[in-house]
Design an enzyme around this catalytic site. Structure first.
Site, PDB file in Angstrom:
ATOM      1  N   LYS A 129      12.481 -27.702   3.262  1.00  0.00           N
ATOM      2  CA  LYS A 129      13.753 -27.909   3.963  1.00  0.00           C
ATOM      3  C   LYS A 129      14.457 -29.123   3.369  1.00  0.00           C
ATOM      4  CE  LYS A 129      12.383 -25.873   8.375  1.00  0.00           C
ATOM      5  NZ  LYS A 129      13.306 -24.805   8.701  1.00  0.00           N
ATOM      6  N   LYS A 186       7.840 -23.004  22.081  1.00  0.00           N
ATOM      7  CA  LYS A 186       8.731 -21.845  22.100  1.00  0.00           C
ATOM      8  C   LYS A 186       9.462 -21.850  23.440  1.00  0.00           C
ATOM      9  CE  LYS A 186       6.837 -19.581  18.459  1.00  0.00           C
ATOM     10  NZ  LYS A 186       7.599 -19.474  17.218  1.00  0.00           N
ATOM     11  N   GLU A 202      11.933 -24.762  19.723  1.00  0.00           N
ATOM     12  CA  GLU A 202      12.543 -23.467  19.441  1.00  0.00           C
ATOM     13  C   GLU A 202      13.043 -22.863  20.742  1.00  0.00           C
ATOM     14  OE1 GLU A 202      10.608 -21.142  16.094  1.00  0.00           O
ATOM     15  OE2 GLU A 202       8.896 -22.113  17.024  1.00  0.00           O
ATOM     16  N   HIS A 207       3.178 -27.738   9.892  1.00  0.00           N
ATOM     17  CA  HIS A 207       4.524 -28.334   9.799  1.00  0.00           C
ATOM     18  C   HIS A 207       4.603 -29.749  10.404  1.00  0.00           C
ATOM     19  CE1 HIS A 207       5.379 -24.287   8.713  1.00  0.00           C
ATOM     20  NE2 HIS A 207       5.609 -23.817   9.916  1.00  0.00           N
ATOM     21  N   LYS A 215       0.475 -20.221   5.280  1.00  0.00           N
ATOM     22  CA  LYS A 215      -0.313 -20.266   6.498  1.00  0.00           C
ATOM     23  C   LYS A 215      -0.268 -18.929   7.252  1.00  0.00           C
ATOM     24  CE  LYS A 215       1.972 -21.283  10.376  1.00  0.00           C
ATOM     25  NZ  LYS A 215       3.301 -20.702  10.527  1.00  0.00           N
ATOM     26  N   ARG A 258       0.817  -1.226   0.000  1.00  0.00           N
ATOM     27  CA  ARG A 258       0.000   0.000   0.000  1.00  0.00           C
ATOM     28  C   ARG A 258       0.841   1.262   0.000  1.00  0.00           C
ATOM     29  NH1 ARG A 258      -4.334  -1.069   4.575  1.00  0.00           N
ATOM     30  NH2 ARG A 258      -2.362  -1.340   5.616  1.00  0.00           N
ATOM     31  N   ASP A 289      -0.127 -22.824  14.912  1.00  0.00           N
ATOM     32  CA  ASP A 289       1.082 -22.265  14.314  1.00  0.00           C
ATOM     33  C   ASP A 289       2.020 -23.361  13.799  1.00  0.00           C
ATOM     34  OD1 ASP A 289       2.745 -19.950  13.748  1.00  0.00           O
ATOM     35  OD2 ASP A 289       4.071 -20.653  15.345  1.00  0.00           O
ATOM     36  N   ASP A 330       4.088 -24.760   2.723  1.00  0.00           N
ATOM     37  CA  ASP A 330       4.452 -25.108   4.090  1.00  0.00           C
ATOM     38  C   ASP A 330       5.970 -25.153   4.022  1.00  0.00           C
ATOM     39  OD1 ASP A 330       5.429 -26.667   6.293  1.00  0.00           O
ATOM     40  OD2 ASP A 330       3.341 -27.147   6.690  1.00  0.00           O
ATOM     41  N   HIS A 331       6.632 -24.149   4.586  1.00  0.00           N
ATOM     42  CA  HIS A 331       8.066 -24.039   4.279  1.00  0.00           C
ATOM     43  C   HIS A 331       8.854 -25.233   4.802  1.00  0.00           C
ATOM     44  CE1 HIS A 331       8.559 -22.319   8.358  1.00  0.00           C
ATOM     45  NE2 HIS A 331       9.835 -22.578   8.229  1.00  0.00           N
TER      46      HIS A 331
END
Ligand code: BG6
Length: 485
Positions: free
Chosen positions: A178, A335, A212, A236, A144, A46, A231, A173-174
């Protein structure tokens, strides 16, 4: 493999995903000679920016996220020369005719639209792509969260599907991009060794950990509406489970692979109010310590006194089919755990009888560990005899294949592979609509059971492996989480 000329339009071009992942990935492919000379990249957002200002933005993104040595020798300027910019809003027409003009002015180019925006804009952007005649041979890439539950996912898929047929929709889906995740397919289907053992007669259980060390940082606003289940697990983790559990597809053709993954998702044993408490654990981190020192708790990071959002999930999942009946798949993700490690552990059954009598050392069942990150590699733990003359003493050692040691090449980021797969028209590593929906069908009743439960997520101290209930979850079955393969 070289790709055809393309015109890639990135919506949300000045956002985080573009800055941290997309621009660096495209740049790396460019310096590896994978991007045709006449390929064009158009940034859209934008903000009113000139082409020059957008190039400066991209320059900074690359300086921040690419190794200095890669930026030398004119590579940076050549890449920036591919970029241009158009200001446009998903909800209004200005800017769109200009985009249509530029894309249609490149007739031999494959049009790709990457929607690196908030998901509520996916529908409106697709609508305008349709309205301005941009959808015809174009491919659209979305990521996602694809919905927050089955109902919203159906709606979103419907909105996108009205404009783009499924074979033009690329749901990223990254994790599927991988290297080591793709290697899982090579390991399973390019070796004769594993497949005969890949079933409940020989495999005791599977563990999938995506841990993580970081907290939610500046994404608390989004994260609090999602939580670890939406998430990480819905996408994943379930994708990883599918790749471990699926039947061998007849080829790597997109639908052959996706059909097999879908069957796994549909075979997942339902988890709802009845069994939720015995097979799931959710947690939320409190203040603690990480390698870098003291860290705040989730509520502090969120700036709120109350939240029932889970930052940790452990689930005992089961795939109800002949191959996997009775083999638990323990999933955990969170996390602010003790370290950043993602791995899949396939635990084999113990030998049926020990011939070693008084040998010192227990026979530890074999296990195959696929380490996704960091230190990507594959380990196969075997029992051997400890060297020495003093009788048989057993010990277990890994056959250890580290990618960094075996291949002295840079490990490409997942987006590098996936972006070029879109241009190649290869959907194998992208989620089909029915897969996403099947995953929500399994996740929704768990979320609903949690909402109905009286107890909030269990607290765990940042820098640990999650709530003790997660340890109890697996230990009740006489097994234990394996942190280091
Ligand atoms: C994203 C999640 O999809 O994956 C993040 O939204 C998470 O919360 C990230 O941190 C993990 O990805 P990676 O590639 O760093 O393991």
């Amino acid at each position: 493999i070289p790709v055809a000329p393309f015109v890639l339009t990135v919506f949300g071009a000045t956002g985080d995903l573009s800055r941290r992942k997309l621009l660096p990935a495209l740049f790396h492919r460019d310096i590896d000679g994978q991007i045709p000379d006449d390929a064009v990249i158009i940034g859209v957002s934008r903000r009113p920016l000139s082409d020059e200002e957008f190039r400066n933005f991209a320059r900074q993104a690359l300086v921040d996220h690419v190794a200095e040595s890669d930026l030398e020798g004119g590579a940076l300027e050549r890449f920036l020369g591919r970029l241009s910019y158009i200001a446009a809003d998903a909800d209004a027409d200005p800017g769109w005719p200009e985009l249509a003009h530029r894309v249609s002015g490149l007739p031999g180019h494959i049009p790709v639209y990457y929607l690196a925006t908030a998901p509520h804009l996916f529908g409106p952007i697709c609508e305008r792509l349709g309205k301005f005649g941009l959808a015809d041979h174009g491919r659209v890439v979305i990521e996602k969260p694809i919905g927050k539950d089955l109902e919203s996912a159906l709606k979103l898929n419907e909105q996108v599907g009205k404009i783009f047929p499924e074979d033009q929709v690329y749901r990223i889906d990254h994790y599927l991009g991988k290297e080591t995740v793709q290697n899982l397919m090579a390991l399973r289907f390019a070796n004769a060794l594993f497949e005969p053992l890949w079933n409940n007669a020989h495999i005791d259980h599977v563990q999938i950990t995506v841990a993580e060390a970081l907290g939610v940082e500046d994404r608390a606003g989004y994260y609090d509406t999602a939580g670890a289940m939406r998430d990480m697990v819905q996408n994943h983790m379930l994708q990883l489970l599918c790749l471990v559990a699926m039947e061998p597809p007849s080829s790597l053709e997109a639908d052959a692979v996706r059909d097999e993954k879908l069957k796994v998702l549909r075979a997942l044993k339902p988890i709802d109010d009845h069994n939720m408490a015995s097979v799931t654990v959710r947690g939320q981190y409190r203040a603690g310590a990480s390698a870098g020192g003291a860290v705040p708790g989730y509520l502090e990071e969120l700036g709120s006194e109350r939240s029932e959002t889970e930052t940790f999930v452990a689930v005992k999942a089961e795939v109800e089919n002949w191959r996997w009946a009775g083999v638990p798949f323990y999933l955990r993700t969170g996390k602010r755990l003790a370290s950043r490690v993602s791995e899949i552990v396939v635990g084999f059954r113990p030998v049926p009888h020990s011939v070693f009598g008084d040998a010192v050392g227990a026979i530890v069942p074999n296990r195959l560990v696929i380490r996704l990150q960091p230190d990507e590699g594959v380990k196969l733990w075997l029992m051997i005899k400890d060297p020495g003359p003093g009788g048989i003493r057993l010990t277990h050692v890994p056959l250890d294949m580290s990618f960094a040691k075996a291949f002295k090449v840079r490990n490409p980021d997942a987006y590098e592979r996936l972006l070029l797969d879109v241009v190649r028209g290869n959907q194998t590593l992208f989620m089909r609509r029915d897969e996403v929906e099947a995953a929500w069908r399994w996740v929704d009743p768990i979320l609903s059971a949690w909402r109905g439960a009286k107890d909030p997520p269990r607290p765990y101290t940042a820098g640990t492996w999650g709530p003790s209930a997660a340890i109890a979850l697996i230990e009740r079955d006489g097994r234990t989480w394996l942190e280091d393969g």
